[in-house]
Design an enzyme around this catalytic site. Structure first.
Site, PDB file in Angstrom:
ATOM      1  N   ARG A 150      11.758  -3.544  11.641  1.00  0.00           N
ATOM      2  CA  ARG A 150      10.723  -2.840  12.414  1.00  0.00           C
ATOM      3  C   ARG A 150      10.073  -3.825  13.375  1.00  0.00           C
ATOM      4  O   ARG A 150       9.811  -4.962  12.987  1.00  0.00           O
ATOM      5  CB  ARG A 150       9.651  -2.335  11.441  1.00  0.00           C
ATOM      6  CG  ARG A 150       9.647  -0.851  11.221  1.00  0.00           C
ATOM      7  CD  ARG A 150       8.771  -0.435  10.065  1.00  0.00           C
ATOM      8  NE  ARG A 150       7.358  -0.846  10.193  1.00  0.00           N
ATOM      9  CZ  ARG A 150       6.417  -0.536   9.314  1.00  0.00           C
ATOM     10  NH1 ARG A 150       6.708   0.196   8.247  1.00  0.00           N
ATOM     11  NH2 ARG A 150       5.173  -0.937   9.464  1.00  0.00           N
ATOM     12  N   ARG A 203      -9.421   1.348   8.742  1.00  0.00           N
ATOM     13  CA  ARG A 203      -9.030  -0.039   8.946  1.00  0.00           C
ATOM     14  C   ARG A 203     -10.088  -0.793   9.738  1.00  0.00           C
ATOM     15  O   ARG A 203      -9.886  -1.957  10.046  1.00  0.00           O
ATOM     16  CB  ARG A 203      -7.748  -0.080   9.738  1.00  0.00           C
ATOM     17  CG  ARG A 203      -6.481  -0.342   8.883  1.00  0.00           C
ATOM     18  CD  ARG A 203      -5.398  -0.474   9.886  1.00  0.00           C
ATOM     19  NE  ARG A 203      -4.159  -1.034   9.537  1.00  0.00           N
ATOM     20  CZ  ARG A 203      -3.096  -0.391   9.104  1.00  0.00           C
ATOM     21  NH1 ARG A 203      -3.178   0.852   8.769  1.00  0.00           N
ATOM     22  NH2 ARG A 203      -1.958  -1.014   8.978  1.00  0.00           N
ATOM     23  N   LYS A 223       0.827  -1.218   0.000  1.00  0.00           N
ATOM     24  CA  LYS A 223       0.000   0.000   0.000  1.00  0.00           C
ATOM     25  C   LYS A 223       0.857   1.261   0.000  1.00  0.00           C
ATOM     26  O   LYS A 223       0.598   2.179  -0.758  1.00  0.00           O
ATOM     27  CB  LYS A 223      -0.906   0.049   1.246  1.00  0.00           C
ATOM     28  CG  LYS A 223      -2.036  -0.952   1.241  1.00  0.00           C
ATOM     29  CD  LYS A 223      -3.057  -0.655   2.339  1.00  0.00           C
ATOM     30  CE  LYS A 223      -2.480  -0.690   3.731  1.00  0.00           C
ATOM     31  NZ  LYS A 223      -1.996  -2.008   4.165  1.00  0.00           N
ATOM     32  N   ARG A 265      -0.923  -8.998  13.186  1.00  0.00           N
ATOM     33  CA  ARG A 265      -1.435  -8.014  12.218  1.00  0.00           C
ATOM     34  C   ARG A 265      -2.380  -8.687  11.227  1.00  0.00           C
ATOM     35  O   ARG A 265      -3.377  -8.093  10.823  1.00  0.00           O
ATOM     36  CB  ARG A 265      -0.272  -7.336  11.476  1.00  0.00           C
ATOM     37  CG  ARG A 265       0.525  -6.413  12.385  1.00  0.00           C
ATOM     38  CD  ARG A 265       1.816  -5.971  11.734  1.00  0.00           C
ATOM     39  NE  ARG A 265       1.625  -4.943  10.718  1.00  0.00           N
ATOM     40  CZ  ARG A 265       2.576  -4.577   9.863  1.00  0.00           C
ATOM     41  NH1 ARG A 265       3.759  -5.157   9.891  1.00  0.00           N
ATOM     42  NH2 ARG A 265       2.340  -3.636   8.979  1.00  0.00           N
ATOM     43  N   ARG A 317      11.563  -7.733   5.290  1.00  0.00           N
ATOM     44  CA  ARG A 317      11.726  -6.288   5.127  1.00  0.00           C
ATOM     45  C   ARG A 317      12.716  -5.742   6.160  1.00  0.00           C
ATOM     46  O   ARG A 317      12.669  -6.115   7.331  1.00  0.00           O
ATOM     47  CB  ARG A 317      10.347  -5.659   5.329  1.00  0.00           C
ATOM     48  CG  ARG A 317      10.225  -4.258   4.894  1.00  0.00           C
ATOM     49  CD  ARG A 317       8.822  -3.964   4.458  1.00  0.00           C
ATOM     50  NE  ARG A 317       7.966  -3.635   5.580  1.00  0.00           N
ATOM     51  CZ  ARG A 317       6.762  -3.101   5.440  1.00  0.00           C
ATOM     52  NH1 ARG A 317       6.280  -2.844   4.228  1.00  0.00           N
ATOM     53  NH2 ARG A 317       6.032  -2.834   6.480  1.00  0.00           N
TER      54      ARG A 317
END
Ligand code: AMP
Length: 217
Positions: free
Chosen positions: A160, A88, A13, A171, A127
């Site tokens: 992260r 969300r 996104k 998540r 990531r």
């Protein structure tokens, strides 16, 4: 044009939002980015948000909606915007509809980036973010020449907290429970456009922009 991007964490996104916002010449408004900026500045909002973010949970609706209300009141958002990561939850979506109705306007399109869970896990767990310049790398898809050192600025890379395995699982559960119902919510309004978000980033951008063209974007 007033546009919302939805999709699971790791759907791309943020990346697509940059390209699409530039194409439409509207500001990209990312609630994740606003929360992270508050966390790094140590504001009261940041301190509150960090507890939820680190656990892979959503920040409470009231806090998030107030933050978005303030952001949408800024002059650059008056003629259009692209929301990335908001709404969300269904209560956030209803609050957004009401907020826009009060301003005499409404959303034009909600674009869903479609990817499956396995792909999301591969993308997020690999990531890495640079501590120096913030550039995002990927151990598999976009590796640096030396492990954990940024090719652009030479700083160390880190993962992260919310990209760690246990947080990713949370998540995804949060997405399925709270965010996926938005697909029906906006489908019922006739505003939903789904695009395949797998494959090279550029291909996804082309699909997104083609889809917007048919809506005059
Ligand atoms: P993102 O970068 O969009 O994945 O957002 C990172 C984190 O910020 C999320 O995991 C949530 O903890 C929080 N967050 C971002 N946007 C929202 C939202 N619309 N509602 C609640 N929490 C959010």
């Amino acid at each position: 044009m007033r546009l919302v991007l939805v999709g699971p964490p790791g759907a791309g996104k943020g990346t697509q939002a940059e390209f699409i916002a530039a194409h439409l010449a509207v500001p990209k408004i990312s609630t994740g980015d606003i929360f992270r900026a508050n966390v790094s500045q140590g504001t009261p909002l940041g301190v509150e948000a960090k507890r939820y973010m680190d656990a892979g949970q959503l920040v409470p609706d009231e806090v998030t909606i107030n933050m978005v209300r303030d952001r949408l009141a800024e002059p650059d958002a008056s003629d259009g915007f692209l929301l990335d990561g908001f709404p969300r939850t269904v209560p956030q979506a209803s609050a957004l509809d009401k907020l826009l109705a009060d301003l005499g306007t409404a959303l034009d399109i909600v674009m869903e980036l479609v990817v499956d869970d396995d792909e999301v896990i591969r993308r997020l767990s690999g990531r890495r973010t640079c501590r120096g310049c913030g550039k995002i790398w990927h151990v598999e898809f976009d590796p640096t020449s030396k492990p954990d050192i940024c090719d652009r600025c030479g700083s160390e890379l880190f993962q992260r907290d919310d990209d760690k395995a246990e947080t990713i699982a949370n998540r995804l559960v949060e997405y399925a429970d709270k965010t996926a119902p938005l697909i029906d919510f906006y489908g019922a309004q006739g505003k939903l456009v789904g695009i395949d978000a797998t494959g090279p980033v550029e291909d996804v951008t082309v699909r997104a922009i083609d889809a917007l063209r048919s809506y005059g974007g």
